[in-house]
Structure formats: structure tokens, C-alpha cells
Design an enzyme around this catalytic site. Structure first.
Site, PDB file in Angstrom:
ATOM      1  N   HIS A  65       0.848  -1.177   0.000  1.00 46.90           N
ATOM      2  CA  HIS A  65       0.000   0.000   0.000  1.00 46.90           C
ATOM      3  C   HIS A  65       0.894   1.242   0.000  1.00 46.90           C
ATOM      4  O   HIS A  65       2.115   1.141   0.161  1.00 46.90           O
ATOM      5  CB  HIS A  65      -0.927   0.014   1.230  1.00 46.90           C
ATOM      6  CG  HIS A  65      -0.208  -0.033   2.529  1.00 46.90           C
ATOM      7  ND1 HIS A  65      -0.186  -1.140   3.350  1.00 46.90           N
ATOM      8  CD2 HIS A  65       0.570   0.892   3.149  1.00 46.90           C
ATOM      9  CE1 HIS A  65       0.544  -0.886   4.413  1.00 46.90           C
ATOM     10  NE2 HIS A  65       1.026   0.349   4.314  1.00 46.90           N
TER      11      HIS A  65
HETATM   12  C1  T46 Z   1       3.135   0.638   6.758  1.00 47.40           C
HETATM   13  C2  T46 Z   1       3.905  -0.605   6.958  1.00 47.40           C
HETATM   14  C3  T46 Z   1       5.388  -0.341   7.038  1.00 47.40           C
HETATM   15  C4  T46 Z   1      -3.694  -0.659  13.792  1.00 47.40           C
HETATM   16  O1  T46 Z   1      -4.741  -0.921  14.404  1.00 47.40           O
HETATM   17  N1  T46 Z   1      -2.922   0.410  14.149  1.00 47.40           N
HETATM   18  C5  T46 Z   1      -1.769   0.709  13.521  1.00 47.40           C
HETATM   19  O2  T46 Z   1      -1.093   1.691  13.889  1.00 47.40           O
HETATM   20  C6  T46 Z   1      -1.340  -0.107  12.412  1.00 47.40           C
HETATM   21  C7  T46 Z   1      -0.062   0.212  11.666  1.00 47.40           C
HETATM   22  C8  T46 Z   1      -2.126  -1.170  12.062  1.00 47.40           C
HETATM   23  N2  T46 Z   1      -3.273  -1.446  12.747  1.00 47.40           N
HETATM   24  C9  T46 Z   1      -4.071  -2.634  12.373  1.00 47.40           C
HETATM   25  C10 T46 Z   1      -4.689  -2.599  10.986  1.00 47.40           C
HETATM   26  C11 T46 Z   1      -4.714  -4.070  10.599  1.00 47.40           C
HETATM   27  O3  T46 Z   1      -5.884  -4.660  11.109  1.00 47.40           O
HETATM   28  O4  T46 Z   1      -3.187  -3.764  12.380  1.00 47.40           O
HETATM   29  C12 T46 Z   1      -3.516  -4.658  11.337  1.00 47.40           C
HETATM   30  C13 T46 Z   1      -2.315  -4.912  10.414  1.00 47.40           C
HETATM   31  O5  T46 Z   1      -2.032  -3.694   9.682  1.00 47.40           O
HETATM   32  P1  T46 Z   1      -1.523  -3.704   8.162  1.00 47.40           P
HETATM   33  O6  T46 Z   1      -2.097  -4.856   7.439  1.00 47.40           O
HETATM   34  O7  T46 Z   1      -1.751  -2.341   7.581  1.00 47.40           O
HETATM   35  O8  T46 Z   1       0.056  -3.948   8.388  1.00 47.40           O
HETATM   36  P2  T46 Z   1       1.244  -3.939   7.325  1.00 47.40           P
HETATM   37  O9  T46 Z   1       2.395  -4.630   7.954  1.00 47.40           O
HETATM   38  O10 T46 Z   1       0.798  -4.444   5.999  1.00 47.40           O
HETATM   39  O11 T46 Z   1       1.612  -2.373   7.144  1.00 47.40           O
HETATM   40  C14 T46 Z   1       2.097  -1.621   8.228  1.00 47.40           C
HETATM   41  C15 T46 Z   1       1.375  -0.271   8.342  1.00 47.40           C
HETATM   42  O12 T46 Z   1      -0.032  -0.467   8.343  1.00 47.40           O
HETATM   43  C16 T46 Z   1       1.711   0.668   7.208  1.00 47.40           C
HETATM   44  O13 T46 Z   1       1.321   1.982   7.543  1.00 47.40           O
HETATM   45  O14 T46 Z   1       3.587   1.557   6.099  1.00 47.40           O
HETATM   46  O15 T46 Z   1       3.496  -1.391   8.084  1.00 47.40           O
END
Ligand code: T46
Length: 137
Positions: free
Chosen positions: A52
Site C-alpha cells: 500500500h
Molecule cells: C506501513 C507498513 C510499514 C492498527 O490498528 N494500528 C496501527 O497503527 C497499524 C499500523 C495497524 N493497525 C491494524 C490494521 C490491521 O488490522 O493492524 C492490522 C495490520 O495492519 P496492516 O495490514 O496495515 O500492516 P502492514 O504490515 O501491511 O503495514 C504496516 C502499516 O499499516 C503501514 O502503515 O507503512 O506497516
């Protein structure tokens, strides 16, 4: 050729005979205010995370343990950064598509962000990302 997308920040290690310490201060050795920290760990083998971009968010990524690779894409060029040391940070600013992969088992990826979590700031569709980057050119 010089990297255009990869912006590493090398942190000073305050070391003594007890071990090492790194201090990160907002608007000092990183170029933004820190409003949120999170960390990613226990990533399973073969997994790709991220996939993303953010409309406005700026972040600094550090592998405090282990290693991972990060593909960066601004809609025109792609570069792959390697994070493999706790004294090396990767700055990712707005409108950069990122994909994290090749996590080692011991990888703990710490992320410092300049804003609170907001799903509205995410662009999770690559086609939509390309359209938005073209509009901004
Ligand atoms: C990024 C990369 C480097 C939250 O509730 N709070 C938070 O601050 C974050 C970051 C995530 N979440 C929840 C949202 C999803 O349900 O945690 C779950 C996993 O998040 P996501 O699938 O977005 O994680 P990544 O590893 O794909 O991405 C993350 C960050 O979301 C993003 O901003 O730049 O790490």
C-alpha cells in the site's frame, strides 16, 4: 547509480563496555514529529506485508533485530532497500508504495510515524495509486 527513493538515516551508536544504545528524537535526528510507534514481529516465512501507499503519512522503519527487504515504488521507478541493522533507518514519505518481504525469523521491524492510525490515509489498490501519482506529476 544513486538511489532516488531509498533514504537511509544512520544513527549514532552510544556504546560503552556494557553494550549499545541508540536515541531517536523527533525533529532532531529524524525529520518529523513522532505521534505513533508500532512494531511488526513473528512474520511467517514467505510473507509479504505492506502493499500500500500513504497519502500523507511519513514513517521511519528500523529493524531493531533481524533483517527484511522493502520495495519502494513512486509510480515511475522501483528500488529495494535492505534493513539489517538497528542503527540504520529507512525514511518513507508520502505517496510511496511499499512492500516488505524476506523477513528473517528474528526480525522486529519498528516503525515511527508522524501521525495517528487512519485507514483513510491508505491507498491499498495499486491501480488507484498509479492514477493518483500521475495526477500529482
Ligand atoms: C506501513 C507498513 C510499514 C492498527 O490498528 N494500528 C496501527 O497503527 C497499524 C499500523 C495497524 N493497525 C491494524 C490494521 C490491521 O488490522 O493492524 C492490522 C495490520 O495492519 P496492516 O495490514 O496495515 O500492516 P502492514 O504490515 O501491511 O503495514 C504496516 C502499516 O499499516 C503501514 O502503515 O507503512 O506497516
Amino acid at each position: 547509480m544513486a538511489n532516488k527513493l531509498i533514504k537511509y538515516i544512520n544513527f549514532e551508536i552510544k556504546g560503552d563496555d556494557r553494550g549499545s544504545l541508540i536515541s531517536i528524537e523527533q525533529n532532531s535526528n529524524i525529520p518529523f514529529e513522532i505521534k505513533r510507534n508500532y512494531y511488526i514481529f513473528n512474520t511467517l516465512p514467505g510473507v509479504k506485508r505492506g502493499c500500500h501507499a500513504h497519502k500523507k503519512l511519513k514513517q521511519l522503519l528500523i529493524t531493531v533485530s533481524g533483517k527484511c527487504d522493502i520495495l519502494l515504488d513512486n509510480g515511475i521507478i522501483q528500488e529495494t532497500a535492505v534493513l539489517n541493522s538497528p542503527n540504520k533507518g529507512l525514511l518513507i514519505e508520502e505517496m510511496i508504495w511499499r512492500e516488505m518481504f524476506n523477513f528473517t525469523k528474528d526480525c522486529v521491524l519498528l516503525v515511527l510515524a508522524n501521525d495517528y492510525y487512519s485507514e483513510h490515509d491508505y491507498i491499498r489498490n495499486y491501480h488507484e495509486f498509479l492514477i493518483l501519482t500521475k495526477k500529482n506529476q
